[in-house]
Enzyme design. Structure first.
Site, PDB file in Angstrom:
ATOM      1  N   GLY A  92      -0.542  -4.134   2.375  1.00  0.00           N
ATOM      2  CA  GLY A  92      -1.665  -3.494   3.256  1.00  0.00           C
ATOM      3  C   GLY A  92      -0.386  -2.360   3.847  1.00  0.00           C
ATOM      4  O   GLY A  92       0.475  -2.528   3.624  1.00  0.00           O
ATOM      5  N   CYS A  93      -1.490  -1.489   4.667  1.00  0.00           N
ATOM      6  CA  CYS A  93      -0.704  -0.294   5.326  1.00  0.00           C
ATOM      7  C   CYS A  93       0.072  -0.517   6.795  1.00  0.00           C
ATOM      8  O   CYS A  93       1.246   0.229   6.189  1.00  0.00           O
ATOM      9  CB  CYS A  93      -2.335   0.250   6.518  1.00  0.00           C
ATOM     10  SG  CYS A  93      -2.860  -1.216   7.365  1.00  0.00           S
ATOM     11  N   TYR A  94      -0.108  -1.771   7.014  1.00  0.00           N
ATOM     12  CA  TYR A  94       1.686  -1.840   7.573  1.00  0.00           C
ATOM     13  C   TYR A  94       2.862  -2.160   7.185  1.00  0.00           C
ATOM     14  O   TYR A  94       3.764  -1.840   6.813  1.00  0.00           O
ATOM     15  CB  TYR A  94       1.622  -2.784   9.011  1.00  0.00           C
ATOM     16  CG  TYR A  94      -0.037  -2.397  10.647  1.00  0.00           C
ATOM     17  CD1 TYR A  94       1.002  -1.249  10.690  1.00  0.00           C
ATOM     18  CD2 TYR A  94      -0.651  -2.990  10.591  1.00  0.00           C
ATOM     19  CE1 TYR A  94       0.000  -1.381  12.614  1.00  0.00           C
ATOM     20  CE2 TYR A  94      -1.233  -2.478  11.795  1.00  0.00           C
ATOM     21  CZ  TYR A  94      -0.770  -1.629  12.550  1.00  0.00           C
ATOM     22  OH  TYR A  94      -2.070  -1.162  14.231  1.00  0.00           O
ATOM     23  N   GLU A 117       2.872   7.112   7.691  1.00  0.00           N
ATOM     24  CA  GLU A 117       2.525   7.065   6.508  1.00  0.00           C
ATOM     25  C   GLU A 117       0.835   7.944   6.700  1.00  0.00           C
ATOM     26  O   GLU A 117       0.731   6.850   8.098  1.00  0.00           O
ATOM     27  CB  GLU A 117       2.043   5.875   6.378  1.00  0.00           C
ATOM     28  CG  GLU A 117       1.875   4.868   6.429  1.00  0.00           C
ATOM     29  CD  GLU A 117       1.640   3.405   5.667  1.00  0.00           C
ATOM     30  OE1 GLU A 117       2.533   3.679   4.179  1.00  0.00           O
ATOM     31  OE2 GLU A 117       0.806   2.262   5.783  1.00  0.00           O
TER      32      GLU A 117
END
EC number: 1.2.1.38
Length: 334
Positions: free
Chosen positions: A153-155, A306
């Site tokens: 996932g992004c986080y 990011e």
């Protein structure tokens, strides 16, 4: 040349994948697909995402038969909802495709996790057990052997890249859990219209307090509990995480710097700051995760940034694909 298929191509992440893969010298996009019920089916990808005009002007097709779509395809990217990926991935895998799943459907090897955090019963625990978690800088050797790669996932990507070097070097005091305060742009909620993410309504606010599905993903793969609080930011894209930790007695700023250097000196998509901490603008539109930190006695604050659609999704998926097939790790990314 590998034939590749993107499912979920109409979304923000799907469009970024299409752009990366279109310019990759070893990849041939055979089709861009969406669900059969999608209102985007039949439209040009460049009409949905005007930045692709003159670059990728091909229609998005409805996926009506996954077995048929898999014919002649080597690599599949699933930029789809978690339950959709859960249902589709085994079909493409059975056809011999290598699958890069950008949903959460195969990230944590615990069926109870899916009941609790995703609201469905996992029916493919055999593939769940075989899936490799694609945190590229840390799982490259496993990715090279995998048929199913679960893109983080992004986080969790930014959080783990920031914390893993410190945990591996045993620099953190385990009596205090790392506290992760993270802010993401509205694109993290996807392209579908909603009141919460509409222009006039969006406002900086926390959500998912103590129950966001990324907290157990982070904790599971770090091997330590964390306190994670995500926030919706009033900007389009990017993630900034401020992580508060307590160091072991006697650990110095130099020790922290060395831990990061040892972990990432040969990792081209992680950029370390010798002084100061990164700002969001340093990574938006780029495939990097930038990390900086500050130490005050036994207190450590790490800042990781990011682009949620790139290093937090599409860029990491392509990075894993490059690793999997022996291409240069940053090919088509930078």
């Amino acid at each position: 040349m590998l034939n590749t298929l993107i499912v979920g191509a109409s979304g923000y992440t799907g469009a970024e994948l299409a752009l990366y893969l279109n310019r990759h010298p070893q990849m041939n996009i055979t089709a861009l697909m969406v669900s059969a019920q999608s209102v985007d089916a039949g439209k040009l990808i460049s009409d949905l995402h005007p930045q692709l005009k003159g670059i990728i002007d091909i229609p998005v097709k409805p996926l009506t038969d996954a077995e048929e779509a898999a014919k002649g395809v080597d690599v599949v990217f699933l930029a789809t909802d978690h339950k959709v990926s859960h249902d589709l991935a085994p079909i493409f895998l059975a056809a011999g495709c290598t699958v890069f799943d950008l949903s959460g459907a195969f990230r944590v090897q615990d069926a109870e996790f899916y009941r609790r955090y995703y609201g469905f019963e996992h029916q493919h625990t055999d593939w769940l057990a075989k899936a490799v978690y694609g945190l590229a800088e840390w799982r490259a050797e496993s990715v090279k052997q995998a048929q199913l790669i679960a893109v983080p996932g992004c986080y969790p990507t930014a959080a783990q890249l920031a914390l893993k070097p410190l945990l591996d070097a045993q620099l953190l005091n385990s009596a205090q859990w790392p506290v992760i305060n993270a802010v993401s742009g509205v694109s993290g909620a996807g392209r579908k219209a909603s009141l919460t993410s509409s222009f006039c309504e969006v406002s900086l606010q926390p959500y998912g307090i103590f129950n966001h599905r990324h907290e157990p993903e982070i904790s599971t793969h770090l091997g330590t509990p964390v306190i994670f609080t995500p926030h919706l930011g009033n900007f389009a894209r990017g993630i900034l995480e401020t992580i508060t930790c307590r160091l072991q007695p006697g650990v110095t700023q130099q020790d922290v710097a060395e831990a990061y250097h040892n972990a990432y000196h040969d990792k081209p998509l992680v950029r370390l700051y010798d002084k100061g901490v990164p700002a969001l603008k340093s990574v938006v539109g780029l495939p990097f995760c930038d990390i900086g930190f500050a130490v005050d006695g036994e207190h450590l604050i790490v800042v990781a940034t990011e682009d949620n659609l790139l290093k937090g999704a599409a860029a990491q998926a392509v990075q894993c694909m490059n690793i999997r097939f022996g291409f240069p790790e940053t090919q088509s990314l930078i």
